[in-house]
Design an enzyme around this catalytic site. Structure first.
Site, PDB file in Angstrom:
ATOM      1  N   TYR A   1       3.479   4.277  -1.499  1.00  0.00           N
ATOM      2  CA  TYR A   1       2.330   4.077  -1.256  1.00  0.00           C
ATOM      3  C   TYR A   1       1.739   2.634  -1.576  1.00  0.00           C
ATOM      4  O   TYR A   1       0.702   2.457  -1.097  1.00  0.00           O
ATOM      5  CB  TYR A   1       1.940   5.454  -2.128  1.00  0.00           C
ATOM      6  CG  TYR A   1       1.812   7.249  -1.373  1.00  0.00           C
ATOM      7  CD1 TYR A   1       2.748   7.027  -0.538  1.00  0.00           C
ATOM      8  CD2 TYR A   1       1.791   7.740  -2.508  1.00  0.00           C
ATOM      9  CE1 TYR A   1       3.332   7.974  -0.280  1.00  0.00           C
ATOM     10  CE2 TYR A   1       1.714   9.386  -2.292  1.00  0.00           C
ATOM     11  CZ  TYR A   1       2.757   9.750  -0.831  1.00  0.00           C
ATOM     12  OH  TYR A   1       3.527  10.641  -0.437  1.00  0.00           O
TER      13      TYR A   1
ATOM     14  N   HIS B   1      12.028  11.225  -2.268  1.00  0.00           N
ATOM     15  CA  HIS B   1      10.917  10.500  -1.189  1.00  0.00           C
ATOM     16  C   HIS B   1      11.570  11.331   0.711  1.00  0.00           C
ATOM     17  O   HIS B   1      11.313  12.250   1.003  1.00  0.00           O
ATOM     18  CB  HIS B   1      10.469   9.366  -0.516  1.00  0.00           C
ATOM     19  CG  HIS B   1       9.580   9.527  -0.577  1.00  0.00           C
ATOM     20  ND1 HIS B   1       8.242   8.610  -0.477  1.00  0.00           N
ATOM     21  CD2 HIS B   1       8.693  10.376   0.333  1.00  0.00           C
ATOM     22  CE1 HIS B   1       7.033   9.365   0.118  1.00  0.00           C
ATOM     23  NE2 HIS B   1       7.318   9.975   0.203  1.00  0.00           N
TER      24      HIS B   1
END
Length: 276
Positions: free
Chosen positions: A50, A108
């Site tokens: 992010y 992830h």
């Protein structure tokens, strides 16, 4: 906010989190985190991918909320899989977040190096640097494969989940193995706002469509992590503990499932094709 769930290792986690994907620049991120914590969120979810870990760390410090009262999660991206790279990614996230321990670390997306990456997670957990470890976007096949080499099973699986993509079989599998499901994109990137049933239920309960969707997650035992940069919407999203959907209405929402994802799978994963 006093509703929590308990992970397999006995650690408590708030039953709703604050998602931070695409929050904006560092200033926006800091302000959003401060607002979320002021409103009452205590679970903040981020990821190395992010690019906002530094802003989140600063927002936490500026909020005045004690670090031990916050459940903080981040993730290792696809290019950092493997034992050494995963350790390095964790250390970099810790530096950017400016913290001395992490509440939850996730893989992830699944890749062919899941077992090596997971071994790094297990070692970090056993060293006391992480309070809980888990995965994200893992299907049943990925979890079954990991089970063959893991010393510790994942405590969490964070997946895309909303009424139109409820992943019932995967959720049931996780529940059977006491793997807590966390749901990202719980409001279907706003698409649920156009669903007639959700409109009807919002009117029936005098709540917003987002609140109906998030309450559905809560009653299914799933932790939703809605994201917003607007304090008003953040407040609405967390205001879901003062009503309950009927069993009949839960079933109606369940029937919206049409296996419809609203996200794309990034390259270099084994999400769509398993290679055991």
């Amino acid at each position: 906010m006093d509703s929590y769930r308990v992970l397999l290792n006995g650690i408590t986690i708030p039953s709703i989190g604050f998602g931070t994907y695409k929050l904006g620049d560092e200033s926006e991120t800091i302000d959003a985190i401060k607002c979320a914590l002021k409103i009452g969120y205590r679970f903040i979810d981020t990821a190395s991918f992010y690019g906002n870990e530094e802003g989140i760390g600063k927002g936490i410090k500026e909020s005045g909320v004690n670090r031990e009262d916050i459940f903080l999660s981040t993730k290792v991206w696809n290019d950092s899989h493997g034992y050494d790279k995963a350790i390095k990614s964790f250390e970099e996230s810790m530096r950017k977040l400016d913290i001395d321990y992490l509440d939850l670390l996730l893989i992830h997306w699944p890749t062919e190096l899941n077992s090596e990456t997971w071994r790094a997670f297990e070692d970090l957990y056993e060293l006391g640097k992480i309070r809980a470890i888990g995965v994200s976007n893992f299907k049943i096949g990925h979890l079954e494969a990991l089970k063959k080499t893991a010393r510790i099973m994942p405590m969490v699986n964070q997946i895309e989940i909303h009424p139109c993509f409820s992943q019932k079989e995967l959720v049931n599998y996780c529940n059977n193995y006491k793997i807590q499901v966390i749901g990202w994109s719980p409001i279907m990137k706003g698409q649920l706002l156009e669903v007639p049933l959700m409109m009807d239920l919002a009117e029936k309960y005098n709540k917003s469509i987002a609140q109906i969707a998030l309450r559905w997650h809560i009653q299914k035992g799933i932790i939703p992590i809605p994201k917003s940069s607007h304090c008003g919407r953040m407040t609405d999203n967390i205001d879901i503990f003062n009503f309950e959907l009927s069993e009949e209405d839960i079933r109606k929402i369940d029937n919206l499932d049409r296996n419809e994802k609203v996200s794309d799978t990034p390259p270099n994963t084994t999400y769509d094709n398993f290679k055991w």
